[in-house]
Design a protein around this motif. Structure first.
Motif, PDB file in Angstrom:
ATOM      1  N   GLU A  58      -8.387   1.198  11.464  1.00 34.60           N
ATOM      2  CA  GLU A  58      -9.196   2.354  11.865  1.00 34.60           C
ATOM      3  C   GLU A  58      -8.623   3.661  11.332  1.00 34.60           C
ATOM      4  OE1 GLU A  58     -11.011   2.278  16.205  1.00 34.60           O
ATOM      5  OE2 GLU A  58      -8.925   1.646  16.182  1.00 34.60           O
ATOM      6  N   VAL A  59      -7.302   3.785  11.438  1.00 35.98           N
ATOM      7  CA  VAL A  59      -6.692   5.077  11.114  1.00 35.98           C
ATOM      8  C   VAL A  59      -6.716   5.366   9.620  1.00 35.98           C
ATOM      9  CG1 VAL A  59      -5.183   5.040  13.114  1.00 35.98           C
ATOM     10  CG2 VAL A  59      -4.379   4.100  10.956  1.00 35.98           C
ATOM     11  N   GLN A  60      -6.987   4.327   8.787  1.00 36.06           N
ATOM     12  CA  GLN A  60      -6.987   4.556   7.343  1.00 36.06           C
ATOM     13  C   GLN A  60      -8.363   4.939   6.815  1.00 36.06           C
ATOM     14  OE1 GLN A  60      -3.547   4.779   7.356  1.00 36.06           O
ATOM     15  NE2 GLN A  60      -3.940   4.337   5.202  1.00 36.06           N
ATOM     16  N   LEU A  61      -9.362   4.983   7.700  1.00 35.07           N
ATOM     17  CA  LEU A  61     -10.732   5.199   7.217  1.00 35.07           C
ATOM     18  C   LEU A  61     -10.851   6.486   6.388  1.00 35.07           C
ATOM     19  CD1 LEU A  61     -13.741   4.594   7.038  1.00 35.07           C
ATOM     20  CD2 LEU A  61     -14.046   5.716   9.244  1.00 35.07           C
ATOM     21  N   ASP A  62     -10.314   7.573   6.922  1.00 37.37           N
ATOM     22  CA  ASP A  62     -10.444   8.843   6.201  1.00 37.37           C
ATOM     23  C   ASP A  62      -9.850   8.741   4.796  1.00 37.37           C
ATOM     24  OD1 ASP A  62     -11.704   9.999   8.281  1.00 37.37           O
ATOM     25  OD2 ASP A  62      -9.999  11.193   8.979  1.00 37.37           O
ATOM     26  N   LYS A  63      -8.634   8.175   4.725  1.00 39.56           N
ATOM     27  CA  LYS A  63      -7.931   8.075   3.441  1.00 39.56           C
ATOM     28  C   LYS A  63      -8.738   7.224   2.458  1.00 39.56           C
ATOM     29  CE  LYS A  63      -3.602   9.874   3.680  1.00 39.56           C
ATOM     30  NZ  LYS A  63      -2.314   9.620   4.279  1.00 39.56           N
ATOM     31  N   VAL A  64      -9.221   6.051   2.936  1.00 36.63           N
ATOM     32  CA  VAL A  64      -9.938   5.129   2.053  1.00 36.63           C
ATOM     33  C   VAL A  64     -11.240   5.769   1.569  1.00 36.63           C
ATOM     34  CG1 VAL A  64     -11.119   2.896   1.930  1.00 36.63           C
ATOM     35  CG2 VAL A  64      -8.926   3.086   3.128  1.00 36.63           C
ATOM     36  N   ARG A  65     -11.934   6.391   2.502  1.00 33.92           N
ATOM     37  CA  ARG A  65     -13.219   6.993   2.138  1.00 33.92           C
ATOM     38  C   ARG A  65     -13.015   8.123   1.122  1.00 33.92           C
ATOM     39  NH1 ARG A  65     -17.206  10.364   5.205  1.00 33.92           N
ATOM     40  NH2 ARG A  65     -15.412  10.932   6.460  1.00 33.92           N
ATOM     41  N   ALA A 108     -21.656  -2.287  -2.331  1.00 35.00           N
ATOM     42  CA  ALA A 108     -22.294  -3.083  -3.377  1.00 35.00           C
ATOM     43  C   ALA A 108     -22.037  -2.387  -4.706  1.00 35.00           C
ATOM     44  CB  ALA A 108     -23.789  -3.197  -3.112  1.00 35.00           C
ATOM     45  N   VAL A 109     -21.462  -3.120  -5.671  1.00 38.74           N
ATOM     46  CA  VAL A 109     -21.114  -2.476  -6.942  1.00 38.74           C
ATOM     47  C   VAL A 109     -21.545  -3.349  -8.126  1.00 38.74           C
ATOM     48  CG1 VAL A 109     -19.136  -1.146  -6.125  1.00 38.74           C
ATOM     49  CG2 VAL A 109     -18.817  -3.513  -6.844  1.00 38.74           C
ATOM     50  N   ASN A 110     -21.690  -2.720  -9.283  1.00 38.42           N
ATOM     51  CA  ASN A 110     -21.898  -3.462 -10.514  1.00 38.42           C
ATOM     52  C   ASN A 110     -20.562  -4.031 -10.969  1.00 38.42           C
ATOM     53  OD1 ASN A 110     -24.723  -3.123 -10.913  1.00 38.42           O
ATOM     54  ND2 ASN A 110     -24.307  -0.963 -11.369  1.00 38.42           N
ATOM     55  N   ASP A 111     -20.622  -5.114 -11.774  1.00 40.76           N
ATOM     56  CA  ASP A 111     -19.411  -5.864 -12.112  1.00 40.76           C
ATOM     57  C   ASP A 111     -18.286  -4.994 -12.652  1.00 40.76           C
ATOM     58  OD1 ASP A 111     -20.630  -8.099 -11.226  1.00 40.76           O
ATOM     59  OD2 ASP A 111     -21.333  -8.753 -13.220  1.00 40.76           O
ATOM     60  N   GLU A 112     -18.641  -4.003 -13.497  1.00 42.86           N
ATOM     61  CA  GLU A 112     -17.571  -3.221 -14.131  1.00 42.86           C
ATOM     62  C   GLU A 112     -16.827  -2.320 -13.135  1.00 42.86           C
ATOM     63  OE1 GLU A 112     -20.761  -3.040 -14.860  1.00 42.86           O
ATOM     64  OE2 GLU A 112     -21.477  -0.968 -14.943  1.00 42.86           O
ATOM     65  N   SER A 113     -17.427  -2.096 -11.959  1.00 45.35           N
ATOM     66  CA  SER A 113     -16.770  -1.205 -10.985  1.00 45.35           C
ATOM     67  C   SER A 113     -15.941  -1.952  -9.958  1.00 45.35           C
ATOM     68  CB  SER A 113     -17.821  -0.369 -10.254  1.00 45.35           C
ATOM     69  OG  SER A 113     -18.551   0.400 -11.164  1.00 45.35           O
ATOM     70  N   VAL A 114     -16.005  -3.278  -9.980  1.00 49.18           N
ATOM     71  CA  VAL A 114     -15.354  -4.056  -8.930  1.00 49.18           C
ATOM     72  C   VAL A 114     -13.859  -3.768  -8.872  1.00 49.18           C
ATOM     73  CG1 VAL A 114     -14.756  -6.379  -8.157  1.00 49.18           C
ATOM     74  CG2 VAL A 114     -17.060  -5.899  -8.982  1.00 49.18           C
ATOM     75  N   GLU A 115     -13.201  -3.841 -10.038  1.00 46.58           N
ATOM     76  CA  GLU A 115     -11.756  -3.695 -10.070  1.00 46.58           C
ATOM     77  C   GLU A 115     -11.326  -2.299  -9.622  1.00 46.58           C
ATOM     78  OE1 GLU A 115     -10.391  -6.506 -10.209  1.00 46.58           O
ATOM     79  OE2 GLU A 115      -8.469  -5.532  -9.833  1.00 46.58           O
ATOM     80  N   LYS A 116     -12.121  -1.308 -10.062  1.00 44.39           N
ATOM     81  CA  LYS A 116     -11.822   0.065  -9.680  1.00 44.39           C
ATOM     82  C   LYS A 116     -11.871   0.217  -8.158  1.00 44.39           C
ATOM     83  CE  LYS A 116     -14.846   3.315 -10.588  1.00 44.39           C
ATOM     84  NZ  LYS A 116     -15.726   4.260 -11.294  1.00 44.39           N
ATOM     85  N   ALA A 117     -12.919  -0.359  -7.548  1.00 43.09           N
ATOM     86  CA  ALA A 117     -13.068  -0.254  -6.090  1.00 43.09           C
ATOM     87  C   ALA A 117     -11.927  -0.964  -5.385  1.00 43.09           C
ATOM     88  CB  ALA A 117     -14.414  -0.835  -5.660  1.00 43.09           C
ATOM     89  N   VAL A 118     -11.590  -2.164  -5.876  1.00 42.93           N
ATOM     90  CA  VAL A 118     -10.540  -2.955  -5.228  1.00 42.93           C
ATOM     91  C   VAL A 118      -9.196  -2.224  -5.294  1.00 42.93           C
ATOM     92  CG1 VAL A 118      -9.184  -5.077  -5.424  1.00 42.93           C
ATOM     93  CG2 VAL A 118     -11.681  -5.168  -5.554  1.00 42.93           C
ATOM     94  N   GLN A 119      -8.866  -1.720  -6.485  1.00 45.86           N
ATOM     95  CA  GLN A 119      -7.583  -1.019  -6.626  1.00 45.86           C
ATOM     96  C   GLN A 119      -7.518   0.217  -5.727  1.00 45.86           C
ATOM     97  OE1 GLN A 119      -4.942  -2.151  -7.996  1.00 45.86           O
ATOM     98  NE2 GLN A 119      -6.011  -3.960  -8.798  1.00 45.86           N
ATOM     99  N   THR A 120      -8.648   0.923  -5.642  1.00 48.68           N
ATOM    100  CA  THR A 120      -8.674   2.127  -4.806  1.00 48.68           C
ATOM    101  C   THR A 120      -8.432   1.784  -3.348  1.00 48.68           C
ATOM    102  OG1 THR A 120     -10.294   3.051  -6.330  1.00 48.68           O
ATOM    103  CG2 THR A 120     -10.070   4.138  -4.204  1.00 48.68           C
ATOM    104  N   ASP A 132      -2.935  -4.463   7.708  1.00 50.62           N
ATOM    105  CA  ASP A 132      -3.561  -3.533   6.756  1.00 50.62           C
ATOM    106  C   ASP A 132      -4.981  -3.979   6.400  1.00 50.62           C
ATOM    107  OD1 ASP A 132      -1.464  -1.821   6.715  1.00 50.62           O
ATOM    108  OD2 ASP A 132      -0.619  -2.506   4.811  1.00 50.62           O
ATOM    109  N   GLY A 133      -5.256  -5.267   6.527  1.00 50.27           N
ATOM    110  CA  GLY A 133      -6.626  -5.732   6.346  1.00 50.27           C
ATOM    111  C   GLY A 133      -6.823  -6.674   5.172  1.00 50.27           C
ATOM    112  N   LYS A 134      -8.068  -6.942   4.874  1.00 53.23           N
ATOM    113  CA  LYS A 134      -8.416  -7.865   3.775  1.00 53.23           C
ATOM    114  C   LYS A 134      -9.619  -7.337   3.021  1.00 53.23           C
ATOM    115  CE  LYS A 134      -6.630 -12.396   4.863  1.00 53.23           C
ATOM    116  NZ  LYS A 134      -6.401 -12.656   6.300  1.00 53.23           N
ATOM    117  N   ILE A 135      -9.759  -7.845   1.780  1.00 56.39           N
ATOM    118  CA  ILE A 135     -10.942  -7.510   0.994  1.00 56.39           C
ATOM    119  C   ILE A 135     -11.623  -8.818   0.594  1.00 56.39           C
ATOM    120  CG2 ILE A 135     -11.811  -6.411  -1.101  1.00 56.39           C
ATOM    121  CD1 ILE A 135      -9.249  -4.716  -1.139  1.00 56.39           C
ATOM    122  N   PHE A 136     -12.912  -8.921   0.857  1.00 58.91           N
ATOM    123  CA  PHE A 136     -13.690 -10.099   0.438  1.00 58.91           C
ATOM    124  C   PHE A 136     -14.683  -9.657  -0.628  1.00 58.91           C
ATOM    125  CE2 PHE A 136     -13.126 -10.448   5.152  1.00 58.91           C
ATOM    126  CZ  PHE A 136     -12.085 -11.372   5.128  1.00 58.91           C
TER     127      PHE A 136
END
Lengths: 446, 115
Positions: B10-17, B63-75, B91-95
């Motif tokens: 919860e506390v990381q929402l601001d940073k992630v967004r 929802a992202v296009n294929d070329e943006s996936v890695e960028k989103a994940v790294q961010t 810290d959580g998970k990414i699916f």
């Protein structure tokens, strides 16, 4: 307040009871006026009700992660200030001048140990007067909390309001309301502050402004939109404040009679006219009348009529309410331009509204008061311009003293402990960081 | 096209967004969820230490296009991690799952351009 003659008599007897034991015995023999005492007991309870009212008003305006922390700012004041008031606050406020009149002191008031059987000349037991005044001391620092909401360490807040109450509230209260206070004796019939325009609202508003600027903005302000989590509890809080204000203003007559009725009427009218004015302004400016706007108008009107309630007639209260909303609305627009983070507009409403009321009331003083002032004046005449000068001086003193002392206290306290929340604590929210609790269960984050 | 679901503190929402917006990803859906994972927290309730069964978390869907996936994940990886580079439990998970189609309701357009 300047209190009307009845009030002056009370203080005269208070003073006498300090100086001579014969007066004290006379005071003890005064019969209790059960009517006045009953109303003062009710007023004391009503003013206390304003504190949870303020907690709800402020609590609804912050984000959901800070709701409990903000509510605790008001509740903590009920604990801290009540104890300080009993130990030294009443003595510093209503004792006789010491240190050249900087504040008062009376050993009988220390720990309230010498007033067990005292009855004031108005027939009200002194305990009731003490507790009634103590409620004002509680709500004043709680009002400041709106200026630095969502970003202050709970521990530092507790120390700050304790110091502020001792070194800002008590001296100001002494100057304005004690019978030997210098603002009480300014001009022909004193500076008019019926129920706390300078002592409560100007001091809290100005101190809030100084603290908001000193501590800096909340993280993300003003780029990130920060919206209220629950306007429903804000509206309920505003309603409780309005109800409680009848104790605040009408109780400040320390009697149950004509002056009580005059103050009560002025209070109702100013609150209503200010609330209506605010939503009319919003209608023209934004196209919609908001609930928060109505609540803000209620507060602006109540704040502005606070110093005036004892001396203005209903038409004066009506106009004071209208002017208060116009000025407070403008003040908030100016704040948005300037960009400082007075989070819940403690200065915009209490500071500006308090100053507006303290100055504007001069033009609506009932003729009988002016006649008495002329009688008390050595020259035999007293104009509204004379009184306006007195009012302006009282406002100036309150503004300058509150601003300077708040800055000194914050600077000193910050050397000992960090006042502003750490960034991580602020992001997690006050509730979790300082209280280990959460206000709401499964609600969406705001 | 891919659908990225990130469960974060919860506390990381601001940073992630803020980090996502900075990299140009500003179409996100956020909800408050509760879950049970490896993280164990202790809370105090009236002087008693308790271990809640479910811990509140934030779910972010993108929802992202294929070329943006890695960028989103790294961010997300960078901004959602706490306790320095090591991170900490909770810290959580990414699916990431394939996204069959995407339709913009206003225009009815379909596919990558609708994202």
């Amino acid at each position: 307040m300047i209190m009307k003659t009845g009030m002056k008599r009370i203080f005269a007897i208070l003073l006498l009871s300090v100086c001579g034991s014969s007066a004290l015995i006379a005071a003890e023999n005064t019969p209790v006026d059960t009517g006045a005492t009953a109303w003062m007991l009710t007023s004391t309870a009503l003013v206390l009700l304003m504190v949870p009212g303020l907690a709800m008003f402020y609590g609804g305006l912050v984000r959901s992660k800070n709701v409990l922390g903000t509510i605790m700012h008001s509740f903590a004041a009920m604990g801290i200030i009540s104890v300080l008031w009993m130990v030294a606050g009443y003595s510093m406020s209503f004792g006789t001048n010491v240190l050249g009149g900087l504040f008062g002191w009376n050993k009988d008031y220390f720990l309230l140990k010498g007033i067990d059987t005292n009855i004031l000349e108005s027939g009200v037991p002194e305990y009731v007067f003490t507790m009634f005044q103590g409620k004002f001391a509680i709500i004043t620092p709680a009002l400041i909390a709106g200026a630095f909401a969502e970003r202050i360490s709970f521990k530092a807040y507790c120390f700050f309001i304790a110091l502020w109450s001792l070194f800002v509230y008590n001296p100001l209260c002494h100057w304005v309301w004690a019978s030997d206070g210098f603002l009480f004796n300014l001009g022909a019939k004193g500076a008019i502050d019926f129920a706390g325009g300078t002592v409560v609202h100007i001091s809290a508003g100005v101190s809030g402004l100084v603290a908001a600027i000193y501590l800096g903005s909340r993280r993300g302000y003003p780029y990130q939109v920060i919206r209220p989590n629950n306007l429903v509890i804000t509206m309920l809080g505003a309603g409780l404040l309005w109800v409680g204000w009848f104790g605040f203003n009408a109780g400040s007559s320390i009697s149950s009679g004509l002056s009580t009725a005059q103050a009560l009427t002025a209070t109702q009218i100013a609150a209503a006219s200010a609330a209506l004015t605010w939503i009319v302004i919003e209608g023209f400016h934004q196209g919609k009348a908001t609930a928060l706007g109505f609540a803000s108008g209620i507060l602006a009107g109540l704040v502005a009529v606070t110093p005036a309630a004892g001396v203005v007639q209903p038409y004066g209260a009506l106009l004071i309410g209208i002017f208060a909303s116009v000025l407070c609305y403008l003040a908030i627009q100016v704040k948005n331009r300037l960009g400082y983070d007075d989070s819940l507009d403690a200065f915009g409403i209490h500071g500006v509204g308090g100053m507006a009321g303290a100055l504007l009331l001069t033009f609506f003083i009932r003729p009988s008061w002016m006649a008495e002032a002329a009688g008390a004046s050595p020259t035999g005449s007293w104009t509204i311009w004379n009184q306006l000068g007195v009012q302006a001086l009282a406002v100036g003193v309150a503004v300058a003293y509150a601003a300077i002392m708040t800055l000194v206290l914050l600077y000193g306290l910050n050397k000992i402990m960090k006042i502003k929340s750490e960034e991580a604590d602020e992001m997690a929210g006050l509730d979790r960081s300082y209280h280990g609790e959460r206000g709401y269960g499964m609600v969406n984050p705001s | 096209m891919k659908l990225i679901t990130a469960i974060i503190r919860e506390v990381q929402l601001d940073k992630v967004r803020e980090a996502l917006i900075e990299t140009g990803i500003n179409r996100i859906t956020v909800s408050l969820v509760s879950g049970n994972g490896r993280q164990r927290i202790e809370e105090m309730y009236r002087g008693l230490t308790i271990v809640p069964d479910l811990i509140p978390k934030i779910r972010i869907e993108i929802a992202v296009n294929d070329e943006s996936v890695e960028k989103a994940v790294q961010t997300i990886l960078k901004s959602a991690k706490t306790n320095g580079p090591e991170g900490s439990s909770g810290d959580g998970k990414i699916f990431i799952i394939p996204l069959e189609d995407c339709i913009r309701i206003r225009t009815g357009e379909r596919g990558p351009s609708a994202i």
